[in-house]
Design a protein around this motif. Structure first.
Motif, short mmCIF file in Angstrom:
data_model
loop_
_atom_site.label_atom_id
_atom_site.label_comp_id
_atom_site.label_asym_id
_atom_site.label_seq_id
_atom_site.Cartn_x
_atom_site.Cartn_y
_atom_site.Cartn_z
N ARG A 1 0.84 -1.20 0.00
CA ARG A 1 0.00 0.00 0.00
C ARG A 1 0.87 1.24 0.00
O ARG A 1 1.90 1.29 0.67
CB ARG A 1 -0.93 0.02 1.21
CG ARG A 1 -1.80 -1.22 1.33
CD ARG A 1 -2.92 -1.05 2.34
NE ARG A 1 -3.94 -0.14 1.83
CZ ARG A 1 -4.92 -0.51 1.02
NH1 ARG A 1 -5.01 -1.76 0.62
NH2 ARG A 1 -5.79 0.37 0.59
N VAL A 2 0.45 2.24 -0.78
CA VAL A 2 1.22 3.47 -0.85
C VAL A 2 0.80 4.38 0.30
O VAL A 2 -0.39 4.67 0.46
CB VAL A 2 0.98 4.18 -2.20
CG1 VAL A 2 1.77 5.49 -2.28
CG2 VAL A 2 1.35 3.26 -3.36
N THR A 3 1.77 4.79 1.11
CA THR A 3 1.43 5.69 2.23
C THR A 3 1.53 7.15 1.81
O THR A 3 0.83 8.00 2.35
CB THR A 3 2.38 5.47 3.42
OG1 THR A 3 3.72 5.78 2.99
CG2 THR A 3 2.33 4.04 3.91
N GLY A 4 2.43 7.42 0.89
CA GLY A 4 2.58 8.79 0.43
C GLY A 4 3.40 8.82 -0.85
O GLY A 4 4.22 7.94 -1.10
N LEU A 5 3.14 9.83 -1.64
CA LEU A 5 3.87 9.98 -2.90
C LEU A 5 4.35 11.41 -3.01
O LEU A 5 3.58 12.36 -2.81
CB LEU A 5 2.97 9.62 -4.09
CG LEU A 5 3.59 9.80 -5.48
CD1 LEU A 5 4.75 8.84 -5.70
CD2 LEU A 5 2.52 9.57 -6.56
N ASP A 6 5.64 11.55 -3.33
CA ASP A 6 6.24 12.87 -3.49
C ASP A 6 6.77 12.94 -4.92
O ASP A 6 7.73 12.27 -5.27
CB ASP A 6 7.40 13.00 -2.48
CG ASP A 6 8.08 14.36 -2.57
OD1 ASP A 6 7.54 15.26 -3.25
OD2 ASP A 6 9.16 14.50 -1.98
N LEU A 7 6.10 13.74 -5.75
CA LEU A 7 6.42 13.77 -7.19
C LEU A 7 6.97 15.13 -7.57
O LEU A 7 6.40 16.17 -7.21
CB LEU A 7 5.14 13.47 -7.99
CG LEU A 7 5.20 13.72 -9.50
CD1 LEU A 7 6.23 12.81 -10.18
CD2 LEU A 7 3.81 13.49 -10.12
N GLN A 8 8.07 15.11 -8.31
CA GLN A 8 8.59 16.35 -8.91
C GLN A 8 8.67 16.16 -10.42
O GLN A 8 9.10 15.10 -10.89
CB GLN A 8 9.99 16.67 -8.38
CG GLN A 8 10.05 16.97 -6.90
CD GLN A 8 11.49 17.25 -6.48
OE1 GLN A 8 12.03 18.30 -6.75
NE2 GLN A 8 12.09 16.28 -5.81
N THR A 9 8.30 17.19 -11.16
CA THR A 9 8.41 17.10 -12.62
C THR A 9 9.07 18.37 -13.16
O THR A 9 8.88 19.46 -12.62
CB THR A 9 7.02 16.96 -13.29
OG1 THR A 9 6.23 18.12 -13.01
CG2 THR A 9 6.28 15.72 -12.81
N LEU A 10 9.84 18.19 -14.21
CA LEU A 10 10.49 19.32 -14.89
C LEU A 10 10.15 19.21 -16.37
O LEU A 10 10.51 18.23 -17.03
CB LEU A 10 12.01 19.26 -14.67
CG LEU A 10 12.84 20.29 -15.44
CD1 LEU A 10 12.43 21.72 -15.10
CD2 LEU A 10 14.34 20.08 -15.15
N LEU A 11 9.45 20.23 -16.87
CA LEU A 11 8.96 20.20 -18.24
C LEU A 11 9.76 21.16 -19.12
O LEU A 11 9.97 22.32 -18.74
CB LEU A 11 7.48 20.62 -18.31
CG LEU A 11 6.42 19.75 -17.65
CD1 LEU A 11 6.38 19.98 -16.14
CD2 LEU A 11 5.06 20.05 -18.26
N ASP A 12 10.15 20.68 -20.28
CA ASP A 12 10.77 21.53 -21.29
C ASP A 12 9.63 22.09 -22.15
O ASP A 12 9.05 21.39 -22.96
CB ASP A 12 11.74 20.69 -22.12
CG ASP A 12 12.46 21.52 -23.18
OD1 ASP A 12 12.04 22.67 -23.45
OD2 ASP A 12 13.45 21.01 -23.74
N GLY A 13 9.32 23.37 -21.92
CA GLY A 13 8.11 23.92 -22.52
C GLY A 13 8.26 24.43 -23.93
O GLY A 13 7.27 24.66 -24.61
N GLY A 14 9.51 24.62 -24.37
CA GLY A 14 9.66 25.28 -25.66
C GLY A 14 9.46 26.78 -25.51
O GLY A 14 9.50 27.33 -24.41
#
Lengths: 343, 161, 830
Positions: free
Chosen positions: C298-311
């Motif tokens: 079971r997932v207790t917590g999720l820490d997500l980071q994203t970096l987008l190349d937007g153009g």
């Protein structure tokens, strides 16, 4: 819509007329056969001949003579070759190569002569005028630098013909006709390892035919690597042909495609095969030679390091097929379809 | 100077006065208003502009107009005979083989050429014959299904005649 | 309603099928008008520069040239999102990527325009080239735009739902993985085209291959300073869209201006290369997933980071950024969650929405990480997922309202159909299977321009002919929206689809529908169509009831008749029935409209992610990998999609298979990538191969067999229970391929596409005793803004950020929740 630049069109009925018209101004006259290479190049302004000499009406170029060996007129379409029974039966390597060129629709248009003379390709060159302007052009057209390797003093565009490696492996010669005469040269001698000056054909010469010797005792095969099952030019390829006496090789030729500016013969290794049976060790040593010779550059699809590595596997597959191993499953996976022909 | 072109288009003789630099694709769409033939690249890389030229499926974007003189061209508009759709067209419409419909004319042309030559092709052979035409919508499955269904329909005498 | 359905749910030829197979569908470039001129754009050949001067005199002097335009004519900026109106039809002062439009020529034919445009001379003063997010993070100056969060960062956001750090710290296992998803593009076979003309009354008419005529309408009005009421936008059927025709584009504004100025029709048809420059495709995204997991998975917590190349431009980028973190919670129960996303500007064609908009990238990371978790915990990946499926009728930690959820059924179906239990970890070396799941919106819950207006409107016109015409602004892009519209009206009125004429995507003739994006059309237009048709049925029933003396409640509409359910012979034809209504009420016309329910997410950023309902998908992909070369083939794909109700199964299957196809393209080969020439020698940054030959999309020979199953549990909020299908089925394909490659040869490919080069590199690393993986290294340090803390619903949160400065002091919430929320807030802050 991409459009053609202006040009003058001339339609000779004979090779003689075509050669005479070509000789009038060979620098800015080009021959138009199937158009599948030249027309896109003209639309992208890679080539801008003022005159096109259309060879469609030259009926003598569209003949196939299979009485002794095989003489194929340069204007024979790739589809016609694929559907030619004797090509399939006697020269399977050529059949496999031609059957994997581009797409069925393009094979209906493209000719064997056109594929032999196919302009070398490069992802810095096969681009629109505006794109090439954005890199200040390249050595092959309108610029000074070869961006593939900026220190290179010659153009590194890649030979992308599928037919030529197969034909060279089968011992092909070609006929070149000009207003001043006719000469026959071994196909391998038609090529130079230079992306700009990749053909030894003079600008006033017409390639009229390719001739293959008789195929008795010969087995041949062609393995092509490309991303998709259709459309794509080779990023590495190997043609192999060998004359067998029982399971012993009498003579062999191995030719690599798409890893240099010309089809590349693996001469020393092929010579080593004479008098031998194809053992796994022998095949591995030939594959090593081919691997060493192959010089793919960063100007096609896929990474060059990987392309070079696959040469070993392609050569091994080709030799195994010559040996008689059942390679159908491996070929289907690589080609992404079982090679088929309409009977 | 314009080029005067006499050729056969969808079974009718056609005469056109065209810009001599044009390809067959441009002549069909712009001079003859046969806009059923589409284009997706004009460089021979997508198959959308396929037409039958002397019964062979070719890419009209790569055919110079000079080389059409006296020849016979069939476009998607020519697949319909006496107001009746070709079985390929019926099956494409019924079975979802056409989503946005932009690649459809070229694929119908390639499929017709195949069935004219080989009335009973395997699924692999259909795939191969259509492998010069890109479709971005369907994932190709329903196109293959439609071609196979049309083979059955043609076999049952369900052609247009 | 107990009566069996006549139209809905039956496999049918789509209403526009005949037009498409006869080549009669009129795409924008098929429009030929008298006196029509043709336009070509001059595009920048440098990636980043100031325009010093433009000399157009040679071009203007060419015989046949009617008009030459530069940025001076287009002073007003526009853009799709209100927060990023950063585009001009022609660049006035700065160019931001190779392909940015600088000037335009309008001439008597395209060849003349083409010749003339090449004679325009532009002098540039080059600026630093930003080729990657690393460049943009390293150098705040020069700024590509003078707006945005800071430097060359367009947008940086940070949201937290519950105490994720404590939840991860307290877990049995922590998984920390980075992934990369390369950019790719839509590649519709139809190249964008537009024809603009001034109508005889002097008003502007624009025909365009656009998915969003309404937004184009707004953009034209703004950019050209013409009242919207004096502009008519007609969306021609799109030859494929996939999100690539959802922005207002330069060429549309340019030809509209030119047509008004010249009082002649002006056409532009882009080349394939130009389509690559229009782009607005998949953002390249670097991701880091940190997950806390219990021993039982079971997932207790999720820490997500994203970096987008937007153009180079904003486009939908702010929304795209939020979407990379929006839908993680709607598939699986994730009680605490932190999402931080950052989009930077670079000197490349702008990225935007492609099928799945912002969600496929992080879906890939999440589903591959789950595969790694299953491996480590020795749990079958199917069971791991089945155990954590988000419950129906629930609110996720980030306040997304999940209604029906068929995900478990989808998983079970593909597990059974694929023989998963006999294959997973049991196939010989080189063969493998991978499983992944996904979810997608059935329409964005919020409009792009925030207002209280309906998202979709439908009008119905009926008259004594018995014919029915239905009007809606929805746009046919190949997905079959006209068919859905007609099918629904025909079903409700008991007539045949052929009896109904659809008029769509025309801002003069049709009520507003926001457009073909976010998988919104079937649900929103469909509900509006039901409302309009039911209102018409009411009127007709009144007319028939009065005239034939049948109680209204007994009237049945079927088989082109209206009749008494207790005496089916007693009744009348539909045509007569309409006449009875017309006689009774006068001219018959009805309307319907649809507005999505309000979202409980009230925090900033909460506008991205809510939807009336979500579709779910699961798939199993089988791969064959050559361990010597890494060559990969996909022989089979099994997919199950939770569609709610399949309105026309032919179309639904087509969308599923088309999604699988496009997913396989992304998974295996498609890349929108660029060449940066050596910086010592050149500023150049160019699209590596803006051609349909070198941008690899799968052919007939590259497609595997696809086995499709539809899970049909009607959703109460969908028309006849329908959910979306246009985007969802693409999403699980990429992670399933990567998971299958691991099953086949034991290496992790943590970056998309999964190419033979990467597989071989990972195999070589494995053989050398290194990590058996190909993927990105560390996620960079990003100066994140202050995190917005939102208390999750299960802890009593009210949907607002606790540290929102605009947070009202007096909230009308249930006292108990208030207390819990306060407690949670304190905890979160301590």
């Amino acid at each position: 819509m991409m459009r053609l630049p202006s040009y003058r069109y001339r339609a000779p009925k004979t090779v003689q007329d075509a050669a005479a018209w070509l000789a009038e101004s060979p620098g800015d006259t080009m021959l138009l056969a199937g158009g599948t290479d030249l027309i896109p190049n003209m639309k992208r302004r890679q080539q801008a001949p003022s005159t096109l000499v259309g060879l469609r009406g030259v009926t003598e170029l569209a003949q196939v003579d299979d009485r002794d060996g095989l003489e194929i007129g340069a204007g024979v379409t790739l589809s016609a070759l694929v559907h030619h029974d004797r090509v399939h039966a006697r020269y399977p390597g050529l059949w496999q190569a031609v059957g994997q060129i581009a797409t069925p629709l393009l094979r209906n248009m493209g000719t064997i002569g056109g594929n032999i003379c196919l302009d070398t390709r490069c992802t810095y060159y096969d681009q629109s005028f505006e794109w090439r302007q954005a890199i200040n052009f390249c050595m092959k057209k309108d610029g000074d630098t070869c961006w593939v390797a900026t220190s290179s003093d010659k153009c590194l565009a890649v030979s992308s013909t599928d037919a030529a490696p197969a034909l060279i492996a089968l011992g092909a010669t070609v006929r070149l006709v000009s207003a001043t005469g006719t000469r026959d040269v071994a196909l391998t001698d038609l090529y130079a390892n230079d992306g700009m000056h990749y053909l030894t054909r003079r600008a006033d010469e017409i390639l009229t035919a390719v001739t293959l010797p008789r195929a008795e005792g010969w087995r041949s095969t062609y393995w092509k690597l490309r991303r998709r099952g259709s459309f794509d030019f080779p990023v590495a390829a190997v043609a192999a042909a060998a004359r067998f006496d029982g399971d012993r090789i009498v003579e062999a030729r191995i030719v690599l495609g798409a890893v240099a500016s010309r089809p590349l013969e693996v001469l020393a290794a092929a010579a080593r095969l004479a008098g031998q049976t194809l053992t796994d060790d022998l095949m591995a040593s030939v594959a090593d030679d081919a691997y060493t010779l192959a010089k793919p550059m960063d100007n096609t699809d896929f990474e060059l390091v990987w392309r070079k590595k696959t040469v070993r596997s392609l050569v091994t597959s080709a030799l195994r097929e010559l040996r008689g191993d059942d390679m159908r499953a491996a070929r289907t996976k690589l080609a992404r379809h079982p090679l088929l022909v309409i009977s | 100077m314009k080029l005067r072109l006499n050729f056969s288009v969808n079974g009718e003789s056609a005469e056109a006065l065209v810009d001599p630099d044009k390809t067959l694709l441009e002549v069909l769409r712009e001079d003859l208003q046969l806009t059923g033939t589409k284009h997706g690249c004009e460089l021979g890389e997508c198959g959308a502009c396929a037409v039958l030229l002397d019964d062979q499926p070719v890419l009209s974007c790569l055919v110079v107009s000079h080389e059409c003189e006296g020849r016979s061209v069939v476009t998607v508009e020519g697949l319909t005979v006496d107001g009746r759709l070709h079985p390929l067209q019926e099956c494409f419409a019924d079975l979802g083989a056409s989503q946005c419909g932009y690649c459809t004319p070229g694929i119908l042309i390639a499929a017709k050429a195949l069935l004219d030559r080989e009335p009973n092709p395997s699924r692999d052979l259909i795939r191969e014959a259509l492998s010069g035409n890109l479709c971005r919508c369907t994932g190709y499955q329903q196109i293959l299904d439609a071609v196979e269904a049309s083979i059955v329909r043609l076999g049952e005498g369900g052609d247009q005649k | 309603m107990t009566r069996p359905r006549n139209v809905i749910g039956k496999p049918r030829r789509r209403v526009d099928g005949r037009a498409k197979v006869t080549g009669q569908t009129k795409f924008a470039d098929d429009i030929m008008l008298p006196r029509m001129l043709h336009c070509k754009l001059l595009r920048s050949t440098v990636p980043h520069a100031k325009i010093v001067r433009i000399n157009t005199s040679k071009a203007a002097a060419v015989d046949g040239v009617a008009l030459v335009l530069t940025g001076e004519s287009f002073p007003i900026p526009y853009g799709i999102l209100p927060v990023s109106h950063d585009e001009h039809a022609l660049c006035p002062d700065v160019v931001r990527f190779v392909g940015d439009p600088v000037a335009a020529v309008v001439a008597r034919d395209e060849a003349t325009a083409d010749r003339a445009v090449r004679l325009i001379d532009v002098e540039y003063e080059t600026l630093r080239t930003f080729a990657s997010p690393a460049d943009s993070l390293a150098y705040p100056e020069p700024r590509i735009h003078d707006y945005g969060d800071f430097g060359n960062v367009h947008k940086a956001v940070a949201l937290q739902f519950g105490d994720v750090d404590a939840a991860i710290a307290g877990a049995d296992h922590v998984f920390d993985d980075t992934f990369f998803f390369e950019g790719n593009t839509h590649l519709p076979i139809e190249q964008h085209a537009t024809v603009a003309t001034k109508d005889p009354d002097g008003k502007l008419v624009v025909y365009s291959s656009t998915q969003t005529p309404h937004y184009l309408h707004r953009a034209l009005s703004k950019a050209l300073a013409i009242p919207a009421a004096h502009i008519r936008v007609v969306a021609t059927p799109n030859g494929g869209g996939f999100g690539g025709k959802s922005d207002p584009f330069n060429h549309e504004v340019v030809v509209a201006h030119a047509a008004m100025r010249l009082d002649r029709p002006v056409k532009i048809a882009l080349t394939r290369e130009e389509v690559f420059y229009c782009h607005r495709g998949r953002h390249p995204v670097l991701m880091r997933f940190r997950a806390g997991v219990t021993n039982d998975g079971r997932v207790t917590g999720l820490d997500l980071q994203t970096l987008l190349d937007g153009g180079a431009y904003g486009s939908y980028g702010v929304a795209s950024t939020f979407y990379t973190g929006a839908l993680q919670t709607v598939t699986y129960d994730i009680p605490t969650y932190r999402f931080r996303g950052c989009r930077v500007f670079t000197n490349k064609p702008p990225c935007g929405p492609k099928r799945g908009h912002g969600t496929p990238q992080s879906r890939f990371g999440q589903e591959v990480q789950l595969d790694k978790i299953a491996e480590k915990l020795v749990i079958d990946p199917a069971d791991l997922r089945l155990n954590i499926v988000q419950p129906p009728d629930s609110l996720t930690a980030n306040f997304l309202r999940v209604g029906t959820i068929g995900l478990a059924d989808c998983i079970k179906k593909v597990v059974e159909r694929s023989g998963w239990r006999e294959k997973y970890r049991k196939l010989p070396l080189g063969r493998g299977v991978g499983l992944a799941c996904s979810s997608y919106l059935s329409g964005a819950g919020l409009p792009i321009n925030w207002n209280d207006l309906p998202h979709s409107g439908v009008q119905l016109k009926l008259d004594r002919s018995g014919g029915v015409t239905v009007f809606c602004g929805a746009t046919e892009i190949g997905q079959g929206s006209d068919d859905v519209l007609v099918g629904i009206v025909a079903e409700v009125l008991g007539i045949e689809p052929f009896d109904v004429r659809a008029v769509t995507g025309d801002t003069d003739l049709t009520p507003v529908d926001l457009g073909s994006y976010s998988s919104r059309v079937t649900l929103m237009m469909g509900n509006a169509a039901i409302q309009a048709a039911e209102r018409a049925r009411e009127l007709i029933a009144d007319g028939v009831s009065a005239k034939l003396d049948i109680p209204k409640s007994r009237l049945v509409f079927a088989d082109r008749r209206v009749f008494d359910s207790e005496d089916p012979d007693k009744g009348t034809s539909f045509r007569e029935a309409v006449c009875m209504a017309e006689a009774k009420f006068g001219t018959i016309g009805t309307t319907g409209s649809y507005t999505p329910p309000k979202s409980p997410a009230k925090f900033k950023g909460g506008g991205v992610g809510p939807s009336p309902t979500y579709s779910y998908t699961a798939c199993v992909v089988e791969v064959d990998v050559d361990p010597e070369t890494g060559w990969v083939t996909v022989p089979r794909v099994w997919i199950a999609h939770d569609i709610g109700c399949s309105l026309n199964p032919v179309l639904v299957r087509g969308q599923v298979e088309g999604g699988v196809y496009m997913g396989l393209g992304e998974a295996l080969m498609e890349e929108q990538v660029f060449r940066r020439l050596p910086a010592k020698l050149s500023h150049a940054l160019v699209h590596k191969f803006p051609s349909i030959l070198e941008y690899k999309s799968p052919t007939f020979l590259d497609m595997p067999e696809v086995f499709t199953d539809l899970i049909e549990h009607p959703d109460p909020v969908g028309p006849f229970g329908a959910k979306e299908v246009g985007q969802g089925p693409l999403l699980p394909i990429m992670p399933a391929v990567a998971n299958a490659v691991y099953d086949a040869v034991g290496v992790r490919i943590d970056s998309i596409p999964v190419t033979p080069e990467k597989i071989l590199r990972a195999l070589e690393a494995k053989a050398a005793g290194k990590a058996p993986r190909s993927g990105p290294g560390a996620f960079p340090e990003i100066p994140w803004p202050e995190t917005l803390h939102v208390t999750p619903p299960w802890a009593g949160g009210d949907g607002r950020a606790d540290n929102d400065p605009k947070r009202p002091t007096h909230r009308k919430v249930d006292a108990g929740i208030e207390a819990k929320a306060a407690g949670m807030t304190k905890e979160a802050r301590s």
